[in-house]
Design a protein around this motif. Sequence first.
Motif, mmCIF file in Angstrom:
data_model
loop_
_atom_site.group_PDB
_atom_site.id
_atom_site.type_symbol
_atom_site.label_atom_id
_atom_site.label_comp_id
_atom_site.label_asym_id
_atom_site.label_seq_id
_atom_site.Cartn_x
_atom_site.Cartn_y
_atom_site.Cartn_z
ATOM 1 N N SER A 54 -13.199 -22.230 17.571
ATOM 2 C CA SER A 54 -14.365 -21.926 16.721
ATOM 3 C C SER A 54 -14.255 -22.634 15.543
ATOM 4 N N THR A 55 -15.451 -22.449 14.773
ATOM 5 C CA THR A 55 -15.684 -23.205 13.523
ATOM 6 C C THR A 55 -16.101 -22.155 12.253
ATOM 7 N N VAL A 56 -15.603 -22.164 11.235
ATOM 8 C CA VAL A 56 -15.697 -21.152 10.222
ATOM 9 C C VAL A 56 -16.304 -21.822 9.099
ATOM 10 N N GLU A 57 -17.640 -20.983 8.424
ATOM 11 C CA GLU A 57 -18.368 -22.025 7.376
ATOM 12 C C GLU A 57 -18.415 -20.796 6.184
ATOM 13 N N VAL A 58 -18.061 -21.149 4.993
ATOM 14 C CA VAL A 58 -18.173 -20.447 3.881
ATOM 15 C C VAL A 58 -19.243 -20.986 2.977
ATOM 16 N N GLU A 59 -20.006 -20.211 2.397
ATOM 17 C CA GLU A 59 -21.030 -20.850 1.539
ATOM 18 C C GLU A 59 -20.988 -19.690 0.222
ATOM 19 N N VAL A 60 -21.062 -20.477 -0.807
ATOM 20 C CA VAL A 60 -21.262 -19.696 -2.019
ATOM 21 C C VAL A 60 -22.427 -20.342 -2.650
ATOM 22 N N GLU A 61 -23.307 -19.505 -3.145
ATOM 23 C CA GLU A 61 -24.664 -19.949 -3.681
ATOM 24 C C GLU A 61 -24.409 -21.179 -4.615
ATOM 25 N N GLY A 62 -25.045 -22.319 -4.598
ATOM 26 C CA GLY A 62 -24.967 -23.185 -5.440
ATOM 27 C C GLY A 62 -23.944 -24.220 -5.225
ATOM 28 N N LEU A 63 -22.886 -23.758 -4.433
ATOM 29 C CA LEU A 63 -21.605 -24.476 -4.388
ATOM 30 C C LEU A 63 -21.308 -25.344 -3.009
ATOM 31 N N GLY A 64 -22.444 -25.303 -2.140
ATOM 32 C CA GLY A 64 -22.339 -25.927 -0.901
ATOM 33 C C GLY A 64 -21.746 -25.316 0.287
ATOM 34 N N ARG A 65 -21.273 -25.878 1.361
ATOM 35 C CA ARG A 65 -20.945 -25.147 2.267
ATOM 36 C C ARG A 65 -19.597 -25.635 3.003
ATOM 37 N N LEU A 66 -18.532 -24.622 2.902
ATOM 38 C CA LEU A 66 -17.231 -25.411 3.390
ATOM 39 C C LEU A 66 -17.076 -24.948 4.741
ATOM 40 N N ARG A 67 -17.030 -25.813 5.550
ATOM 41 C CA ARG A 67 -16.928 -25.770 7.158
ATOM 42 C C ARG A 67 -15.763 -26.382 7.628
ATOM 43 N N ASN A 68 -14.931 -25.665 8.484
ATOM 44 C CA ASN A 68 -13.478 -25.882 8.968
ATOM 45 C C ASN A 68 -13.507 -25.616 10.617
ATOM 46 N N PRO A 69 -13.167 -26.779 11.365
ATOM 47 C CA PRO A 69 -12.990 -26.121 12.582
ATOM 48 C C PRO A 69 -11.433 -25.486 13.037
ATOM 49 N N ILE A 70 -11.343 -24.812 13.842
ATOM 50 C CA ILE A 70 -10.089 -24.054 13.993
ATOM 51 C C ILE A 70 -9.127 -24.694 15.171
ATOM 52 N N ILE A 71 -7.977 -24.886 15.031
ATOM 53 C CA ILE A 71 -7.129 -25.449 16.218
ATOM 54 C C ILE A 71 -5.815 -24.708 16.026
ATOM 55 N N GLU A 72 -5.029 -24.727 17.411
ATOM 56 C CA GLU A 72 -3.780 -24.074 17.509
ATOM 57 C C GLU A 72 -2.646 -25.169 17.280
ATOM 58 N N GLY A 73 -1.853 -24.810 16.660
ATOM 59 C CA GLY A 73 -0.599 -25.794 16.276
ATOM 60 C C GLY A 73 0.707 -25.062 16.986
ATOM 61 N N PRO A 74 1.755 -25.797 16.583
ATOM 62 C CA PRO A 74 3.139 -25.375 17.180
ATOM 63 C C PRO A 74 3.384 -24.062 16.406
ATOM 64 N N ALA A 75 4.326 -23.241 17.284
ATOM 65 C CA ALA A 75 4.833 -21.905 16.578
ATOM 66 C C ALA A 75 5.407 -22.259 15.307
ATOM 67 N N PRO A 76 5.438 -21.194 14.402
ATOM 68 C CA PRO A 76 6.204 -21.481 12.870
ATOM 69 C C PRO A 76 7.500 -21.968 13.110
ATOM 70 N N ASP A 77 8.507 -21.436 14.152
ATOM 71 C CA ASP A 77 9.827 -22.177 13.982
ATOM 72 C C ASP A 77 10.097 -23.159 15.139
ATOM 73 N N ALA A 78 8.925 -23.910 15.492
ATOM 74 C CA ALA A 78 9.046 -24.913 16.220
ATOM 75 C C ALA A 78 9.389 -26.342 15.558
#
Length: 301
Positions: free
Chosen positions: A277-301
């Motif tokens: 997925s892709t998540v996008e934040v927008e705050v009025e007058g401050l642009g759009r913050l867009r980031n894709p989501i990926i999976e990584g290793p388990a925390p203890d890996a």
Amino acid sequence: MKFVSFSEQGVVRAGVLLGDGSGSGDEIFDLAHPAMRGALAGTAPQMQALIEAGLADVVERIRAHGLSEQAKHPIGSVELTAPLPEPRRVFGIAHNYRDALAERGMAPPEKPVLFMKAPRTIAAAGQPIVLPAGIGGVTYEAELAAVIGKRADRVGKDRALEHVAAYGCFNDISASEIIKADGHFDRGKNFPTFGPFGPYLASSDEVKDPHALNVSLNVDGRVLQSGSTRNMLFNVADLIAYLSALGPLEPGDIIATGTPAGVVIPPKPPAWLKPGSTVEVEVEGLGRLRNPIIEGPAPDA
């Protein structure tokens, strides 16, 4: 004025952005270029240094000097980093919107609910948010971020906004099921990339009223949050006054001011963030913050 940090040939420096950070026609003026040297009056062309020098003064010097065509880059020719790549500290505020409290059936807290996010959580616009395998449900939180520009030590609410250098978009990614299991915010808020920030910083003179800004978030185009900073329980001035009474705030500190209603816990079933997925934040007058989501290793890996 809009400021970015960018990397070119492995060197990170600050620039002035013309545009909103998302278009191919946007331009960046490299403050490290010799043609812009006179505008900085000896200040290093890095965002932290510009903030410490007094960003309002830097803005005035750049305006008086002008933006040199020799220092211009198309935005596509450089790699944006987070606008403040290595903040001193990141203060997070929970349960700070009236509509979000009502959505959860929670009583308003009597004072701001504070947690800390490690600087290693900061991620740039466009950089993937990495969900460690097996950590359970993870949520988004669209937020207005305020960047401290001058030391604030026990300042009053009436003078608090004078200590803000700039504002930007922030996404407080949270491993909600870990937070619930742990009974505190520390681990679940602090995985690497869990603090997307950007795409730029707007100097405080660009934001006439930080308490009247629309805040929204969508995942894959589906709007999940739509609110306003008018609904903050403790506004930016309140937060600076409160935090500066606990200990001095310093230039380069970030305050992520909380999030409006629409975080994924109330829907049935919860709409947890998912790789792909892709998540996008927008705050009025401050642009759009867009980031894709990926999976990584388990925390203890």
